[in-house]
Design a protein around this motif. Structure first.
Motif, PDB file in Angstrom:
ATOM      1  N   HIS A  53     -17.958  26.327  32.091  1.00  0.00           N
ATOM      2  CA  HIS A  53     -16.938  26.144  32.585  1.00  0.00           C
ATOM      3  C   HIS A  53     -16.989  25.734  33.912  1.00  0.00           C
ATOM      4  O   HIS A  53     -17.671  26.133  34.665  1.00  0.00           O
ATOM      5  N   ILE A 241     -11.458  25.313  31.884  1.00  0.00           N
ATOM      6  CA  ILE A 241     -12.000  23.739  31.912  1.00  0.00           C
ATOM      7  C   ILE A 241     -13.273  23.636  31.633  1.00  0.00           C
ATOM      8  O   ILE A 241     -13.978  24.093  32.490  1.00  0.00           O
ATOM      9  N   ASP A 245     -15.703  18.838  29.157  1.00  0.00           N
ATOM     10  CA  ASP A 245     -14.432  18.381  28.666  1.00  0.00           C
ATOM     11  C   ASP A 245     -14.337  16.743  29.057  1.00  0.00           C
ATOM     12  O   ASP A 245     -14.807  16.371  30.026  1.00  0.00           O
ATOM     13  N   GLU A 249      -8.956  15.618  29.244  1.00  0.00           N
ATOM     14  CA  GLU A 249      -8.724  16.850  28.928  1.00  0.00           C
ATOM     15  C   GLU A 249      -8.604  17.548  30.459  1.00  0.00           C
ATOM     16  O   GLU A 249      -7.981  18.308  30.687  1.00  0.00           O
TER      17      GLU A 249
END
Length: 411
Positions: A53, A241, A245, A249
């Protein structure tokens, strides 16, 4: 020392919380420069989840800064230590993954890491190369160097010990094994988040105890707060996140963060210059810019970093159409009704439909979305108590899942 080295040291230390021992980085850089060699800058990551992420990107970006300064990144995929489970910041034992899960996660980590760091300036290693080959006598030789008192200096171990919470012997081995990685790869510098400071310092200690004529400089970077604005970004908390993604998004999730988190996100989640980041922080503090406008700029900057400027523009337009104006995008994914699986009764199991075709991570998350009224069929909220529907009910319909995901089911 040259002014150039001093400037590089200042640039490399600026994003960090800890640089230990203090005032050593400039000397290490100058010595490497005089010897005409690259520094070996180590970063270890355990593949405990399928995705990196943008919180991971903070320390990866620091690794890239060293590459930009002409040094070699030594990226260690902890395929062996992942079988132990890093206890850093945990108040209980982590679940142990299967070997197949770890190997699959490691493969995605490699691909995603190279979206941030330069593959050509990276030495990629798995610590199973050496840890799996240690004999019993070598392991005993390693662990006899570390006392129980030193291990209990770790805050999380200390708290669990005092609270009489279980700590497995395997967990106690984790920081020792990670530290041994630094001995093997001959790291000059090791990077990590602030929650890794103890492990990094233990690696430095082991280098000295093994008689190496160098000991690594330890540098830590901040832990990015998650989309909730309170806890550190974590897949297990759902406040993240992912690097992979979609632009839509990424932008939509960024627009959901609390206003107070924006200065930190501008500084650590984007590729903006220090001057640009300081400018946004100043305008936010003075009230010169509306928080909504600033958050849009933040969303565009994050999408541009991981995708492109064009993708950022499209993601913002998508957000306006779907969230602000509550419409349906012009272009959405489609699936043919005949490609949707049915059970023995000829019915469509909705959680399976959502995980297989609508990007929902698991059946559990799908059930939660249904229970919270987060799934709509042609605008109508789907009944959470009805998990199975007739295929004909879906033909030609548009599913809206959460705030930003859509799926058109063609007859």
């Amino acid at each position: 020392m040259t002014t150039g080295v001093a400037d590089i040291a200042a640039e490399l230390t600026a994003p960090c919380v800890d640089v230990l021992p203090e005032s050593t980085l400039e000397k290490v850089l100058a010595k490497a420069d005089a010897e005409g060699r690259q520094l070996r800058v180590k970063l270890g990551v355990d593949p405990t989840t399928p995705d990196l992420h943008i919180g991971h990107a903070v320390v990866l970006q620091q690794l890239r800064r060293f590459q930009n300064a002409g040094h070699l990144a030594v990226l260690i995929i902890g395929d062996y230590t992942a079988r132990i489970g890093d206890p850093s910041g945990r108040d209980k034992t982590r679940p142990v993954l299967t070997g197949e899960e770890i190997d699959a996660n490691a493969d995605t980590y490699r691909k995603q890491a190279f979206r941030i760091i330069d593959e050509d300036q990276t030495e990629l290693r798995n610590n199973g190369e050496w840890l799996s080959k240690l004999t019993s006598s070598e392991i005993f030789k390693l662990i006899r160097r570390i006392t129980v008192a030193r291990i209990l200096e770790r805050d999380d171990f200390k708290k669990r010990f005092v609270a009489n919470e279980p700590i497995s012997m395997l967990e106690l081995m984790y920081p020792i094994m990670q530290g041994y990685d630094s001995v093997v790869v001959e790291a000059d510098i090791e990077l990590g988040g602030t929650d890794q400071l103890y492990n990094l310092l233990l690696g430095r200690f082991l280098q000295g105890d093994y008689g190496r004529n160098y000991q690594q400089v330890v540098m830590t970077t901040p832990l990015l707060v998650g989309t909730d604005g309170t806890e550190k970004m974590s897949k297990s908390l759902g406040n993240y996140i992912a690097v992979e993604d979609s632009p839509e998004e990424m932008f939509g999730k960024t627009m959901s963060i609390p206003d107070a988190a924006m200065p930190e996100w501008f500084r650590y989640a984007t590729a903006l210059s220090k001057t640009e980041v300081d400018g946004w922080a100043e305008r936010l503090t003075s009230g010169e810019v509306h928080h909504g406008e600033a958050k849009r700029a933040l969303g565009r900057a994050i999408v541009e970093r991981f995708h492109s400027a064009d993708a950022a523009t499209r993601a913002e337009a998508h957000f306006d159409q779907v969230v602000r104006d509550k419409g349906t995008p012009d272009e959405i994914p489609e699936v043919a009704l005949g490609d949707i699986a049915t059970n023995d009764a000829g019915l469509v199991f909705l959680p399976h439909l959502l995980t297989q075709h609508a990007g929902v991570a698991s059946n559990g998350e799908a059930r939660r979305l249904l229970k919270q009224g987060g799934v709509r069929l042609d605008g109508d909220v789907m009944d959470a108590a009805t998990l199975e529907v007739k295929p004909g009910m879906l033909a030609g319909a548009v599913l809206k899942v959460g705030k930003r995901r859509f799926l058109r089911i063609t007859p």
